[in-house]
Structures are given as C-alpha cells and as structure tokens.
Scaffold this motif. Structure first.
Motif, PDB file in Angstrom:
ATOM      1  N   GLY A  30       4.010  -2.548  14.373  1.00  0.00           N
ATOM      2  CA  GLY A  30       4.783  -2.099  14.557  1.00  0.00           C
ATOM      3  C   GLY A  30       5.532  -2.326  13.656  1.00  0.00           C
ATOM      4  N   PHE A  31       5.880  -1.818  12.423  1.00  0.00           N
ATOM      5  CA  PHE A  31       6.621  -1.497  10.819  1.00  0.00           C
ATOM      6  C   PHE A  31       6.344  -0.234  11.284  1.00  0.00           C
ATOM      7  N   ILE A  32       8.074   0.197  10.720  1.00  0.00           N
ATOM      8  CA  ILE A  32       8.476   1.261  10.676  1.00  0.00           C
ATOM      9  C   ILE A  32       7.855   1.405   8.812  1.00  0.00           C
ATOM     10  N   ASN A  33       7.679   3.142   9.230  1.00  0.00           N
ATOM     11  CA  ASN A  33       7.735   2.996   7.126  1.00  0.00           C
ATOM     12  C   ASN A  33       8.060   4.381   7.075  1.00  0.00           C
ATOM     13  N   PHE A  34       9.088   4.406   6.100  1.00  0.00           N
ATOM     14  CA  PHE A  34       9.909   5.755   5.842  1.00  0.00           C
ATOM     15  C   PHE A  34       9.261   6.581   4.391  1.00  0.00           C
ATOM     16  N   TYR A  35       9.470   7.524   4.581  1.00  0.00           N
ATOM     17  CA  TYR A  35       9.118   8.107   3.097  1.00  0.00           C
ATOM     18  C   TYR A  35      10.014   9.433   3.319  1.00  0.00           C
ATOM     19  N   LEU A  36      10.761   9.362   2.042  1.00  0.00           N
ATOM     20  CA  LEU A  36      11.445   9.511   1.186  1.00  0.00           C
ATOM     21  C   LEU A  36      11.443  10.834   0.389  1.00  0.00           C
ATOM     22  N   GLY A  37       9.877  11.595   0.386  1.00  0.00           N
ATOM     23  CA  GLY A  37       9.341  12.152  -0.780  1.00  0.00           C
ATOM     24  C   GLY A  37       9.474  11.417  -2.411  1.00  0.00           C
ATOM     25  N   THR A  38       9.587  12.618  -3.101  1.00  0.00           N
ATOM     26  CA  THR A  38      10.333  12.247  -4.567  1.00  0.00           C
ATOM     27  C   THR A  38      11.153  12.331  -5.167  1.00  0.00           C
ATOM     28  N   GLU A  54       0.392  -0.990  -0.116  1.00  0.00           N
ATOM     29  CA  GLU A  54       0.172  -0.082  -0.029  1.00  0.00           C
ATOM     30  C   GLU A  54       0.881   1.006  -0.165  1.00  0.00           C
ATOM     31  N   LYS A  55       0.054   1.935  -0.689  1.00  0.00           N
ATOM     32  CA  LYS A  55       1.569   3.765  -1.283  1.00  0.00           C
ATOM     33  C   LYS A  55       0.607   4.195   0.413  1.00  0.00           C
ATOM     34  N   GLU A  56       0.417   4.175   0.589  1.00  0.00           N
ATOM     35  CA  GLU A  56       0.088   5.131   2.479  1.00  0.00           C
ATOM     36  C   GLU A  56       0.868   4.174   2.622  1.00  0.00           C
ATOM     37  N   HIS A  57       2.182   3.575   2.852  1.00  0.00           N
ATOM     38  CA  HIS A  57       2.367   2.531   3.850  1.00  0.00           C
ATOM     39  C   HIS A  57       3.947   3.212   3.772  1.00  0.00           C
ATOM     40  N   GLY A  58       3.726   4.259   3.012  1.00  0.00           N
ATOM     41  CA  GLY A  58       5.230   4.786   2.195  1.00  0.00           C
ATOM     42  C   GLY A  58       6.197   3.997   1.227  1.00  0.00           C
ATOM     43  N   ASP A  59       7.725   4.475   1.540  1.00  0.00           N
ATOM     44  CA  ASP A  59       8.373   4.205   0.165  1.00  0.00           C
ATOM     45  C   ASP A  59       8.462   3.092   0.780  1.00  0.00           C
ATOM     46  N   PHE A  60       9.255   2.686   1.880  1.00  0.00           N
ATOM     47  CA  PHE A  60       9.784   1.994   2.697  1.00  0.00           C
ATOM     48  C   PHE A  60       9.110   1.257   4.057  1.00  0.00           C
ATOM     49  N   ALA A  61       9.401   0.500   4.084  1.00  0.00           N
ATOM     50  CA  ALA A  61       9.037  -0.308   5.540  1.00  0.00           C
ATOM     51  C   ALA A  61       9.983  -1.429   6.083  1.00  0.00           C
ATOM     52  N   THR A  62      10.006  -0.961   7.245  1.00  0.00           N
ATOM     53  CA  THR A  62      10.696  -2.538   7.746  1.00  0.00           C
ATOM     54  C   THR A  62       9.778  -3.544   8.836  1.00  0.00           C
ATOM     55  N   GLU A  82      11.972  11.989   4.708  1.00  0.00           N
ATOM     56  CA  GLU A  82      10.819  13.310   4.490  1.00  0.00           C
ATOM     57  C   GLU A  82      10.396  12.845   6.136  1.00  0.00           C
ATOM     58  N   LYS A  83      10.361  11.918   6.435  1.00  0.00           N
ATOM     59  CA  LYS A  83       9.190  11.237   7.145  1.00  0.00           C
ATOM     60  C   LYS A  83       8.838   9.743   8.144  1.00  0.00           C
ATOM     61  N   ILE A  84       9.043  10.141   9.781  1.00  0.00           N
ATOM     62  CA  ILE A  84       9.092   7.815   9.815  1.00  0.00           C
ATOM     63  C   ILE A  84       8.333   7.965  10.604  1.00  0.00           C
ATOM     64  N   GLU A  85       7.417   6.792  10.318  1.00  0.00           N
ATOM     65  CA  GLU A  85       5.792   6.767  10.762  1.00  0.00           C
ATOM     66  C   GLU A  85       6.748   4.967  11.421  1.00  0.00           C
TER      67      GLU A  85
END
Length: 557
Positions: free
Chosen positions: A92-100, A43-51, A84-87
């Motif tokens: 308990g996923f960590i989602n990373f947002y890197l912008g574009t 899901e793209k709502e979950h950021g660019d990458f997730a761990t 850009e953002k960590i969520e």
RNA sequence: GUGCCCGUAGCUCAGCUGGAUAGAGUAUUUGACUACGAAUCAAAGGGUCGCAGGUUCGAAUCCUGCCGGGCACGCCA
C-alpha cells in the motif's frame, strides 16, 4: 534546506492536501493527521520517494491500504508539472517519480557552495558542549581515549556542519585520590632514580613513561628536593609532572587532528568553592543528609537504587560531587545541550548524573551521554588487555606512528559506539586495500587526476547541459551527492557520526562505478563539460566528508 | 543477584523513531587494463537476523522470557 528535503516537504504538503480533500468529500476518515513518512526508498525501482500514509489510515477506515492509496492519489491535483508518475505498490505504498530534472539542480549548488556544501542551519546556532577523552593526566592516551577522540571530534565537526555552535572540552582530572597516588609514585621514582632504595607503591603507576617524566624533572632540578619535606616534595613533583603529561596529551591529540576550545580543571572546582556551593544548593533543596559521618545525596528520589556520597567522612568531596559541580557549571555557561562521551565502564554513572542535574533544576535530557564500548587490542590474534598500571599498552601516539592518523580515525569512527571494537594491530599495520579509508581516498585522488588531465576552459554552470547525464551510474552518483546535507543532519541529531564513514564509502563506490562505465574526457564537448561538473561535485563532496572525519583528502597517493 | 551494551553471511560490521526481495567490506569463484590511476570495476555463491512467545496490515527493528558474550555495581575515579 537541501533539495532533497525541500522535495520531501513539497510531497508532504501535497499528501496533506489530498487527505483533507478526500476527508471533505467523505471518502476518508481520520480525527487527526497520521504521522506518515516520506522517504527515499531503498530500491530505486520504487521511485524517488515513497510514503506509508495509506497503511496508517487503513484501520480507522476499515479499508485495505491499497484502496486508501487509490483514494489519496486520486486527490492529487495540479502536480503534473513536477510529478512524473504516482504508483501504488506493495502493501500500500505510494511511490512518487519526479524524473531527473530536479536532481541536476544539485550540481551547480555543490560547485557554488564548495567547502560549505553539506552544511546547513538545522541546529539554528544552538549552543552545544561536547566533553570527550578527559583522560587521566597521569599517563599516556590509550586506545579507549583514541576512540573517544576520533568519535568526539567527528561528532563536533558534524554538529558544527549541521548548524550548531560547538564547544570542545577536556575535563582534567587533576584532583582526588589518583593524584595522590600519582604523587606517591612520582616520589618513589624520584628517590629510586637518585639512588635511594624505596619500595614502589603497589597501587602506584608502574608505567615506564613515569620514569621518563621523573628523569626530565631531575634533569631540571637535580636532587634538591631530596631534603624537602615530603608533602611539599610531592606537591612539587605532581605539578611538574602534570604539566608535562598534559602537554604531551595535547601534543598527541593535536597530531590526531583534535584541538580543544576549553581545558577544564577539576581542581579549579575545589579551589573556587564551586563544589561546596553546589552541595549547599542541594542541601537547601532538602536532598542531602548525613549518615555515618558522610554527606549523601538522595539519588533514590530520582530513580536510583541507592543514595550516593557527596562528602566522604574524611571531609573530602567525591568524584561524583565534583562532577555534579562541573556539569552545573556547564549549564551555567549557557550550553543548551551537554554531551559527554564516556567509556562503557562508566555507565553506572549516567543515571545518577542525570538525576543530579534534575535535582538542580535542569532537564535531564539536556545532558546526553554517549557510551562507547571498550576497545580491545588484538596482536597476533590474541587479545592484549590494556592496563595503565602495568604500562603495557599501545598509546595513541604509537598507533598514529604505526597505522597513520587517517586510517586510525576512520577505523574508530566506522563502528557504532555501541559496538565492541576489536582493533587488529597487525591488520591495521598492513597498508593494503583492506583498509576502507584508502578506497575513499583513492576515489578523491582519481578525480583529481582527471581534472588535472582535462584542458577544459572553465564554463559557467548555466551553459552546461546537465540533462546529458542520464546513465544509471550518473544518476546514482548525483543522487548520493544530493543526500549529503541530510546525511550530516541525520548524523548530528542522532549523534551517530559512524554513518558518515558509510556514506563516504558508498559515495566513493558510486564514483568508481561511474568511472568504469562513463568516460569523462570524451570527445563530445557538451557531455564532457557536464561530466566534468559531476566529477567536480563528487570531488567536493568526498573532500568535505573526509574533512568532517578528520581524514586527509589526498590529490595523489 | 541487579543494571547497561552486544548477538545479523565463513570473518569484521551496517541496517534498529516498525515498512516492500535483510545490505556492505573481506574471504571464495569467474570475467574486465592498446582511452581519464586495476589501490578499480562487473558478476556468482553464501542468511532459522541467538532462541521462544507477544503486539501489528507489516517485526532484524517494539514488548516479555530465556540462552551466550562484554562491562559495571566502592565513603575509587
């Protein structure tokens, strides 16, 4: 390395740094680093990458995954410039947002690399040999062979693109019982065609193609073999017919877009003494014994249920013995990885071949066998069972005539080899949009006509403002383009070329969506230039993936 | 009997080294061409992931058993 992979690695390093820091401060416990993943979420709502790293540490730390995720994210330092953002989300996923910004780098890269885009050096030049089709040279190529051809050739393309050095090989079964049987059949046809009333061998090859072959031979040599001693006559007919059959097989495969590096004769293993030598080697290892006049290999020592015969009591080597010698020959030629594509009806052969390789001192896992489930042919909703003996089967050549090479190759590769393939001839014959290959090709043709319609003077990519590409459809398309190199590597390491047909379809679909919501040839010059670059990158990626599949990328249709 | 593969939407199939609300095509229904190709797009409905247990924070995915389908069990290849 692809941009996507490098971002993943960058994140992994940051995660490890954060973990170690938290450990040093006594906030986290772990004896060794957890085997966590950094993935692009579905899901793209979950950021660019997730761990998933926090979940993995939960038990050892007796803390809730989200609590651990909190600790980890607090230890991310000096990442503001590219993160850009960590969520923290979900379980308990960590989602990373890197912008574009990072995504835009892929566009000039694609244009630059052009036909090389998608290729990588992942395989590091490792030498891989792929043996596929290896049809009996006594007849024509059937659907099972066709599936093997499409699958094998695509796999080879994928491996080569992923940086392996690939050799395509066809093993010619020109020895053994079926050749004798072939000779008897040829002889019977020869005599019959020359007016002699002889009974055709019941176990012979009844196919009509054999009659044609013999007619051709008669056209050349006439009846002068009527008076020749039977053994010599058969030998002559076999050689002549094999030559013709092989040349036809080569022709058909070439029409299908498949060219081999090596055509390897089974008979040559008998002639050179290679089989005898291999058996001797196994004997020296104490793995061979005699029973009831035959020579047996102790395959039970390698997990098999029973031992296998190498030399029959009549002194002739079995197919198994020849195949062991053949595979030993492959490894002796220096291939580090040997891949075979076999029909599922050969599955019983896999374990004992691996066992035999182990017996000879090779690592059994260096021999990888892909088993294809059989192809079922549907005609008028009925299953048409193929049979070499009856001659009632659709050949590869006929298939290409009927549905075309592009559709046939795409269809065969579309399914996982594990899946039974129902090839509906009636459906395949209808050239409609039901056929996913048209959908992908249409995207390519459509892009081409945009580029033709454009009167834009070429500009250097550094003069283009890619940040103007910010529509959802544009970002999604770029993202998919960026995934291509990783897609190839994934297909290569798992030997799963069918992923590429799905990738091609997804890419085409994202392009069509983009096309319908964003006008490329717009009056806004800066936006137009950026979109032309995007469209060109999509064209290159589509063309490259179709190339790997052996499917034509038409400029118009 | 033993071994291998398969069982996911009406149909054909992805997803399977465990991850968030199980996806796509097709079929059905409804919208979108006086702008770059409508072979297209947008949207809706459609699911006990064969069944039952187990492991796990978490199972379509791993393990066990069962049911159903395919294939193979030769001194054939």
């Amino acid at each position: 390395m692809s941009i996507l992979t490098s971002k993943k690695e960058q994140l992994s390093l940051e995660i490890v740094k954060a973990l170690r820091q938290a450990q040093a401060e006594g906030q986290l416990n772990f004896t060794e680093l957890p085997d966590f993943t950094v993935e692009v979420p579905r899901e793209k709502e979950h950021g660019d990458f997730a761990t998933n790293v926090a979940m993995l540490l939960s038990k050892e730390n007796h803390k809730a995954p989200r609590e651990i995720a909190q600790i980890i994210t607090e230890h991310f330092v000096n990442v503001q410039d590219w993160l850009e953002k960590i969520e923290i989300a979900g379980a308990g996923f960590i989602n990373f947002y890197l912008g574009t910004a990072w995504l835009y780098q892929v566009l000039p890269q694609v244009i630059n690399e052009d036909e090389r885009y998608g290729c990588s050096n992942f395989g590091g030049g490792q030498r891989v040999q792929v043996e596929f089709v290896s049809a009996n040279p006594t007849g024509l190529l059937h659907m099972g062979n066709a599936r093997g051809a499409a699958l094998g050739d695509t796999l080879c393309n994928v491996l080569a693109a992923a940086g392996y050095e690939v050799t395509r090989e066809f093993y010619i079964n020109d020895a053994g019982n079926q050749i004798e049987n072939f000779g008897k059949s040829l002889e019977a046809r020869y005599l019959q065609l020359l007016g002699h009333d002889v009974v055709f061998p019941e176990e012979g090859y009844h196919g009509a193609d054999l009659i044609e072959t013999v007619k051709n031979i008669i056209a050349e040599v006439g009846d002068k073999y009527l008076g020749v001693e039977a053994t010599l006559r058969r030998e002559f007919l076999i050689q002549k017919a094999l030559q013709e059959k092989l040349s036809n097989i080569k022709k058909d495969l070439a029409r299908f877009g498949v060219e081999y590096d090596v055509w390897f004769s089974e008979q040559s293993l008998h002639d050179s003494g290679a089989i005898a030598q291999t058996i001797q080697e196994l004997q020296q290892k104490g793995l061979v014994y005699e029973k009831e006049g035959a020579l047996w290999l102790k395959t039970t020592e390698f997990g098999e249920e029973k031992d296998e015969v190498l030399l029959r009591s009549n002194g002739l080597a079995t197919y198994f013995a020849a195949d062991i010698a053949y595979h030993q020959n492959k490894f002796k030629r220096g291939f580090e990885k040997v891949i075979n594509i076999w029909g599922a009806d050969h599955h019983g052969h896999v374990a004992r071949m691996k066992g035999a390789m182990q017996a000879l001192g090779y690592a059994p896992e260096d021999l990888h066998v892909i088993l294809m489930q059989l192809v079922r042919l549907l005609r008028g909703g009925e299953i048409a069972r193929m049979s070499k003996r009856s001659g009632q089967y659709i050949t590869l050549s006929e298939l290409i005539d009927e549905v075309g090479r592009d559709a046939a190759r795409f269809f065969f590769v579309m399914r996982s080899p594990d899946s039974h393939l129902d090839f509906d001839l009636d459906l395949a014959k209808t050239e409609t949009a039901d056929n996913p290959v048209y959908y992908v090709q249409y995207a390519h043709a459509r892009i081409n006509s945009i580029l033709l319609a454009s009167t834009e003077e070429p500009v250097a990519s550094r003069e283009v403002d890619f940040t103007l590409l910010k529509e959802t459809e544009e970002i999604a398309l770029i993202r998919k383009i960026a995934e291509f190199p990783d897609e190839i590597v994934g297909a290569a390491v798992n030997y799963e070329p069918h992923h590429l047909t799905h990738y091609a379809h997804e890419l085409a679909s994202l392009f069509h969506s983009f096309y319908n919501s964003c006008r490329v040839l717009t009056d806004d010059a800066a936006l137009r230039q950026a979109r032309l670059f995007l469209v060109d990158a999509a064209r290159i990626t589509l063309r490259n993936v179709l190339l790997l599949l052996g499917v034509n990328a038409p400029e118009k249709m």
